[in-house]
Design a protein around this motif. Structure first.
Motif: not given
Length: 415
Positions: A239-245, A251-253, A264-265
């Motif tokens: 899930y952490g990889f999914f959230a970060a990548i 969300i940023v876009d 990005y954090s």
């Protein structure tokens, strides 16, 4: 000889002895009954009576030896413990066979043994909980001897010193000799990510539970429910990889499209992903609660002319409210203790803000960083982990008390 090998040898020796004790005890009872004497209990109960006489003293010797070794009173050799346990087992078997008489209430004795075993299991759970609380409290008291409780609870700056920050890759953020232990930014991040997670998980989980219990066919339910519960088995690091990548760039876009500046954090990304992870907990529990509601309530509502959706809204959901509240607070507890997703997607910077598009961190993340550095265990930076854990425990306890009150407040009894 390792302790694991000793345990296996002891169990391997007690198993045939137990079988022998059962056969001999049962045989003696059958022989007595065959001679025309009435026995109080059944033959197999006398067999298990002999097994108890054989097994419990032997296990008691082994447990006593282990406790003496753990507390440093005496450290007997494992070979000696094995031999003494087997000797005690044989003596217990002989005494158990000798004790079998017509007036012996073997059934009552077995009931008492089971009752005490169950009580012991309950006491182990209680003692473990109390031990955990005391260990946290004692270490937290050491921390509060050096840091004011008021400063810790109300402070808005968390920067526990250069050494700690360098371990987290942020050694240039504070000056020399400065240490601030204000926990408000940490708990703000914890509550922020929990609120986002529950705002994601509760509606999706509850609506999916309503669909599976009230609208889905058996075939649809057989496919949807297992697929939904797969989410509960995915490791949090995934899930952490999914959230970060994946989620964070989206969300940023989206924020950039609306003219907003998103880090990005940001804390929004792990909150959403954490909510996706919690969906199966809320969905499964709510589904079970809804299915347990008596069918007579539905039929009564239909008889009064309500539609299916009105029945769900006016009858099913109010009746299932205590269970839904319990599922919600279980999800809250799960979100409060999550660490990996926040570390990978939101970072470790304590930041007091209301903007979910900025980076924040949580209590559990800082506990991990406090206990995994190279600092001395009695340093304030390390002991702060126990203070954070104590406050987090109190918050969780208050949530459980509130949930208990709400469940009792809305609980309905159906005949």
């Amino acid at each position: 000889m390792g302790i694991g090998l000793t345990t296996l040898l002891l169990l391997a020796a007690l198993t045939p002895l137990g079988y022998l004790a059962f056969r001999l005890g049962r045989g003696k009872a059958l022989q007595t009954m065959a001679s025309g004497i009435s026995m109080h209990s059944r033959p197999q109960q006398y067999g298990w009576y002999s097994v108890v006489w054989m097994g419990l003293p032997a296990l008691g010797v082994a447990i006593a030896a282990a406790l003496l070794s753990v507390f440093g009173v005496i450290a007997p050799s494992r070979e000696l413990v094995l031999i003494v346990s087997l000797v005690v087992a044989v003596l217990g078997l002989a005494q158990g066979l000798r004790a079998i008489r017509p007036e012996v209430r073997a059934r009552n004795a077995l009931d008492n043994v089971i009752r005490w075993l169950l009580l012991s299991a309950a006491l182990i759970s209680i003692i473990t909980t109390v031990s955990i609380v005391l260990s946290i409290v004692f270490e937290a008291m050491r921390f509060f001897r050096e840091v004011s409780v008021w400063e810790f609870v109300t402070g808005t700056v968390w920067s526990p010193g250069d050494t700690f920050l360098e371990a987290a890759g942020r050694g240039d953020e504070v000056g020399e000799g400065t240490s601030f232990f204000g926990s408000v930014p940490l708990f703000a991040g914890t509550f922020m990510v929990t609120a986002i997670a529950m705002a994601t998980a509760l509606p999706i989980g509850l609506l999916s539970a309503i669909f599976m219990s009230e609208y889905a066919t058996r075939a649809q339910r057989g496919i949807a429910k297992p697929l939904l519960e797969i989410l509960a088995g995915i490791p949090t690091v995934v899930y952490g990889f999914f959230a970060a990548i994946t989620v964070t760039p989206i969300i940023v876009d989206i924020a950039a499209f609306f003219g907003l500046d998103a880090s990005y954090s940001n804390i929004l990304s792990p909150g959403i992903v954490m909510g996706i992870m919690i969906i199966p907990f809320i969905s499964s529990l709510s589904d079970d609660v809804i299915n347990s509601i008596p069918q007579s309530l539905r039929e009564g509502a239909y008889a009064l002319g309500t539609t299916h959706s009105e029945t769900i809204k006016k009858v099913i959901l109010p009746a299932a409210l205590p269970g839904v509240i319990s599922a919600f607070l279980l999800g809250v507890s799960r979100a409060l203790g999550e660490t990996m997703i926040v570390v990978m997607a939101a970072g470790v910077r304590p930041n007091l803000t209301w903007n979910p598009l900025e980076d924040m961190t949580t209590v559990t993340v800082n506990i991990v960083y406090s206990l995994t550095g190279d600092l001395a265990f009695d340093s304030p930076q390390t002991l702060s982990a126990f203070a954070l854990g104590l406050v987090l425990f109190i918050v969780t306890l208050l949530l459980n008390l509130v949930s208990t009150y709400l469940v009792r407040r809305f609980k309905q009894k159906y005949d």
